[in-house]
Design an enzyme around this catalytic site. Sequence first.
Site, PDB file in Angstrom:
ATOM      1  N   PHE A  43      -3.900  -4.736   0.161  1.00 48.83           N
ATOM      2  CA  PHE A  43      -2.756  -4.491   1.034  1.00 48.83           C
ATOM      3  C   PHE A  43      -1.490  -5.182   0.550  1.00 48.83           C
ATOM      4  O   PHE A  43      -0.387  -4.780   0.900  1.00 48.83           O
ATOM      5  CB  PHE A  43      -3.057  -4.948   2.471  1.00 48.83           C
ATOM      6  CG  PHE A  43      -2.959  -6.436   2.684  1.00 48.83           C
ATOM      7  CD1 PHE A  43      -1.738  -7.048   2.958  1.00 48.83           C
ATOM      8  CD2 PHE A  43      -4.083  -7.246   2.619  1.00 48.83           C
ATOM      9  CE1 PHE A  43      -1.647  -8.423   3.151  1.00 48.83           C
ATOM     10  CE2 PHE A  43      -4.007  -8.613   2.808  1.00 48.83           C
ATOM     11  CZ  PHE A  43      -2.787  -9.205   3.070  1.00 48.83           C
ATOM     12  N   LYS A  62      -8.792   4.251  -3.852  1.00 51.99           N
ATOM     13  CA  LYS A  62      -8.842   3.894  -2.440  1.00 51.99           C
ATOM     14  C   LYS A  62      -7.756   2.864  -2.172  1.00 51.99           C
ATOM     15  O   LYS A  62      -7.911   1.682  -2.476  1.00 51.99           O
ATOM     16  CB  LYS A  62     -10.203   3.311  -2.041  1.00 51.99           C
ATOM     17  CG  LYS A  62     -10.346   3.167  -0.513  1.00 51.99           C
ATOM     18  CD  LYS A  62     -11.368   2.139  -0.094  1.00 51.99           C
ATOM     19  CE  LYS A  62     -10.764   0.765   0.035  1.00 51.99           C
ATOM     20  NZ  LYS A  62      -9.799   0.622   1.164  1.00 51.99           N
ATOM     21  N   GLU A  67      -6.506   0.451   3.640  1.00 49.70           N
ATOM     22  CA  GLU A  67      -6.317   1.178   4.898  1.00 49.70           C
ATOM     23  C   GLU A  67      -5.182   0.591   5.726  1.00 49.70           C
ATOM     24  O   GLU A  67      -4.743   1.181   6.715  1.00 49.70           O
ATOM     25  CB  GLU A  67      -7.620   1.187   5.711  1.00 49.70           C
ATOM     26  CG  GLU A  67      -8.086  -0.162   6.229  1.00 49.70           C
ATOM     27  CD  GLU A  67      -8.879  -0.976   5.221  1.00 49.70           C
ATOM     28  OE1 GLU A  67      -9.535  -1.941   5.629  1.00 49.70           O
ATOM     29  OE2 GLU A  67      -8.823  -0.650   4.012  1.00 49.70           O
ATOM     30  N   ARG A  68      -4.670  -0.584   5.304  1.00 56.03           N
ATOM     31  CA  ARG A  68      -3.576  -1.210   6.039  1.00 56.03           C
ATOM     32  C   ARG A  68      -2.209  -0.695   5.627  1.00 56.03           C
ATOM     33  O   ARG A  68      -1.240  -0.844   6.365  1.00 56.03           O
ATOM     34  CB  ARG A  68      -3.617  -2.733   5.838  1.00 56.03           C
ATOM     35  CG  ARG A  68      -4.886  -3.390   6.352  1.00 56.03           C
ATOM     36  CD  ARG A  68      -4.886  -4.861   6.039  1.00 56.03           C
ATOM     37  NE  ARG A  68      -6.124  -5.529   6.442  1.00 56.03           N
ATOM     38  CZ  ARG A  68      -6.375  -6.814   6.253  1.00 56.03           C
ATOM     39  NH1 ARG A  68      -5.456  -7.579   5.666  1.00 56.03           N
ATOM     40  NH2 ARG A  68      -7.518  -7.340   6.634  1.00 56.03           N
ATOM     41  N   SER A 106      -9.614 -10.055  -1.999  1.00 54.30           N
ATOM     42  CA  SER A 106     -10.089 -11.390  -1.660  1.00 54.30           C
ATOM     43  C   SER A 106     -11.246 -11.812  -2.554  1.00 54.30           C
ATOM     44  O   SER A 106     -11.929 -10.989  -3.172  1.00 54.30           O
ATOM     45  CB  SER A 106     -10.537 -11.432  -0.196  1.00 54.30           C
ATOM     46  OG  SER A 106     -11.743 -10.701  -0.030  1.00 54.30           O
ATOM     47  N   CYS A 161      -1.764 -13.330  -4.310  1.00 54.46           N
ATOM     48  CA  CYS A 161      -2.842 -14.086  -4.951  1.00 54.46           C
ATOM     49  C   CYS A 161      -2.281 -15.085  -5.944  1.00 54.46           C
ATOM     50  O   CYS A 161      -2.961 -16.035  -6.329  1.00 54.46           O
ATOM     51  CB  CYS A 161      -3.830 -13.146  -5.633  1.00 54.46           C
ATOM     52  SG  CYS A 161      -3.077 -11.991  -6.776  1.00 54.46           S
ATOM     53  N   GLU A 205      -8.374 -20.459   1.129  1.00 58.19           N
ATOM     54  CA  GLU A 205      -7.126 -19.777   0.796  1.00 58.19           C
ATOM     55  C   GLU A 205      -6.474 -19.311   2.098  1.00 58.19           C
ATOM     56  O   GLU A 205      -7.045 -18.516   2.842  1.00 58.19           O
ATOM     57  CB  GLU A 205      -7.390 -18.571  -0.113  1.00 58.19           C
ATOM     58  CG  GLU A 205      -6.111 -17.890  -0.563  1.00 58.19           C
ATOM     59  CD  GLU A 205      -6.372 -16.674  -1.445  1.00 58.19           C
ATOM     60  OE1 GLU A 205      -5.476 -16.285  -2.190  1.00 58.19           O
ATOM     61  OE2 GLU A 205      -7.490 -16.116  -1.368  1.00 58.19           O
TER      62      GLU A 205
END
Length: 519
Positions: free
Chosen positions: A182, A206, A209-210, A259, A314, A414
Amino acid sequence: MPTLYTTTRHLHGSGKAFEALKSDYILNHNKIENPEDTYNFIDNKFVKSSATTWFDLHDPATNNLVTRVPQSTPEELKAAVDSAAKAFPEWKKTSLLHRQQIMFRLVGLIRENWDRLAASITLEQGKTFADAKGDVLRGLQVAETACGITTQLTGEVLEVSKDMETRSYREPLGIVAAICPFNFPAMIPLWCLPLATVTGNCLIMKPSERDPGAAMIIAELAKEAGLPDGVLNIVHGAADTVNFILDEPQIKAISFVGSDKAGRYIYSRGSANGKRVQANLGAKNHACVMPDANRNATINAIVGAAFGAAGQRCMALSTLVLVGEAREWLPEIVEQAKKLNVNGGFEDGADLGPVITPQSKQRIEGLIQSGVDEGATLLLDGRGYKPEKYPNGNFVGPTVLSNVTTSMKCYKEEIFGPVLVCLEVDTLEEAIDLINDNEYGNGVAIFTNSGATAGRFQRDIEAGQVGINVPIPNSIVGGNYFYGKAGLNFYTQLKTVTSLWRSEDAIATKASTAMPTQS
């Protein structure tokens, strides 16, 4: 076709004023009347999903509904793979020069639609418009690099003995997949799509979805650039879609950014199924600050790297290790952080926007409180921040925690928000030991004016990526980077062909039973 992601007609050419484009896409946080659902993109068509499960996507600045994103059905997921499988044989045979020309056109279209892509990111993800444009740019640079495919994908010929040669060249894998995060809705799709397709693969993507809007715009532009049916397919969803990609036998390789927990799961399950997997995971990046560093430049770099994109990178420098007298800089760091403008991403002068969801906000604020509960000093508290125009948004202001220790939860996890945790040590050796002990120590930076200190640091530090007076990003699992030569190698397999054409065969009348020699 969903009007949120497409226009009735693009205005081409650099001479068109930005103001003339405003009617083509959303450039504000106003409530959308009758939001439209997000479509799948299968066989070069935007296809309405038959999903029974949907994910509501809200503008992070207001929490108003923007669109619904489907959990693509098993039939839709299979249709995407079937489309790619049908397209691959012809796409593989397509000449490298033709694929390169499509990439040239795609790069041009991305540049023409730069603001439109950025606007989608700001609306769905929450980044400031300026930061969203940077998101697009970093992806665009990889697409531009892919245009140089004819010089990057050259083969080799080795003469192994008289009249015998070995040719080596690279071929596409077949169907590959990208699972995107995202926090970089345009950059990561553009890390994957250009290199995967220009090398002759077909891609199943893909998006998160956010915030899938940028990926859907890129799909439209790829079609307009001439990408054939089935070379790019986009499906949506959460764990069910990920597991389909991990288990589908026809998918040969997977690129993932996200993540740490999800990345290790994807790497493990995908690899177990015989797939190539490259995973760019989360990190706890440290900045070691020496007292001899350029004070103003270092403070500005830290504040920008810690709080930019609301800390949802990140590569964020979320952890500060202050050596010796550098601990005296904390008040100035706090004052610089206070000056940052936290606002809706479309607002002029906004430095950082909201975090992605209310759940993210709750988690970030909980980790801040855990630091306080465990004895850290809260020098700047961004909890409860509410811009005047956006009282219902997912806002967390810049936060600074000092007197943090390595045993605290706020250090070990994190945070992925605009929170800077600060630790203090007396010597360079202590700083190196502290950083090396952290399990997420994959990226690190040191700020110093001493070449000898920088050299000692880069030799002794165990992190794989080191910045000297510059912030440094991310962490990779799988031994492959996403772009450049390593990216091309990831999406291709090496083929060698050894051939023997004896020069004397045209007139030879006698067979030889001896092994070939090197003469």
